[in-house]
Design a protein around this motif. Sequence first.
Motif, short mmCIF file in Angstrom:
data_model
loop_
_atom_site.label_atom_id
_atom_site.label_comp_id
_atom_site.label_asym_id
_atom_site.label_seq_id
_atom_site.Cartn_x
_atom_site.Cartn_y
_atom_site.Cartn_z
N GLU A 1 97.17 24.49 -42.07
CA GLU A 1 98.35 23.92 -41.41
C GLU A 1 97.96 22.64 -40.71
O GLU A 1 96.80 22.41 -40.38
CB GLU A 1 99.00 24.91 -40.46
CG GLU A 1 98.28 25.13 -39.16
CD GLU A 1 99.06 26.02 -38.18
OE1 GLU A 1 100.04 26.68 -38.58
OE2 GLU A 1 98.67 26.05 -37.02
N LEU A 2 98.97 21.83 -40.49
CA LEU A 2 98.81 20.57 -39.77
C LEU A 2 100.00 20.43 -38.83
O LEU A 2 101.15 20.46 -39.27
CB LEU A 2 98.78 19.39 -40.75
CG LEU A 2 98.72 18.00 -40.13
CD1 LEU A 2 97.39 17.78 -39.43
CD2 LEU A 2 98.94 16.93 -41.18
N PHE B 1 94.31 18.89 -41.81
CA PHE B 1 94.72 20.28 -41.99
C PHE B 1 93.60 21.20 -41.53
O PHE B 1 92.44 20.94 -41.80
CB PHE B 1 95.05 20.57 -43.46
CG PHE B 1 96.40 20.09 -43.90
CD1 PHE B 1 97.51 20.92 -43.82
CD2 PHE B 1 96.57 18.81 -44.40
CE1 PHE B 1 98.76 20.48 -44.23
CE2 PHE B 1 97.81 18.37 -44.83
CZ PHE B 1 98.91 19.20 -44.74
N TYR C 1 92.82 17.65 -48.00
CA TYR C 1 93.57 18.28 -46.91
C TYR C 1 92.81 18.15 -45.58
O TYR C 1 93.40 17.81 -44.55
CB TYR C 1 93.85 19.75 -47.21
CG TYR C 1 94.60 19.98 -48.50
CD1 TYR C 1 95.61 19.12 -48.92
CD2 TYR C 1 94.30 21.06 -49.32
CE1 TYR C 1 96.30 19.33 -50.11
CE2 TYR C 1 94.99 21.28 -50.50
CZ TYR C 1 95.98 20.41 -50.89
OH TYR C 1 96.65 20.62 -52.07
#
Length: 154
Positions: free
Chosen positions: A150-151, A132, A127
Amino acid sequence: MTNIHIAPYRPEWQPYFEKFNKSWIEKHFVLEAIDNYVLTHPEEAILKDGGEILFALHNQTVIGAVALKKIDNATMELTKMAVDEAFHGLGAGTKLCKSALEKAKELEVKKLVLYTQSALKPALSIYKKFGFQQIPIEQGIYKRADTKMELNIK
């Protein structure tokens, strides 16, 4: 990764989606009711609202899966990424994550979120590799999750 390719969901592959995910969850944690529902009813839980499920194949053998669950028109959750233990180390997790990001871009998603556990170092590494970032986690999504990432997709 040369012999790994990614394919979209097929109903006959649902048992692989269920098996691979149950395997890692039960190895490290306890299967939750939400897991059981999503894994046994992916068409209803993920696909019917505009989500996607992608599969990794190695020499025509299904070895892994990942899902994109629609949260709203701008956001999807990257979820249920798992690779058969017999095929760990081939890069399937990385290829699944990359393909999920490409699919999210194709769907014009603005943001991807995911919930994970800090003890799952290989997953966290993948990730982070794709950009991310860790953000504060709200309570109540998954009992086992202690990390939210989150991205923002440009």
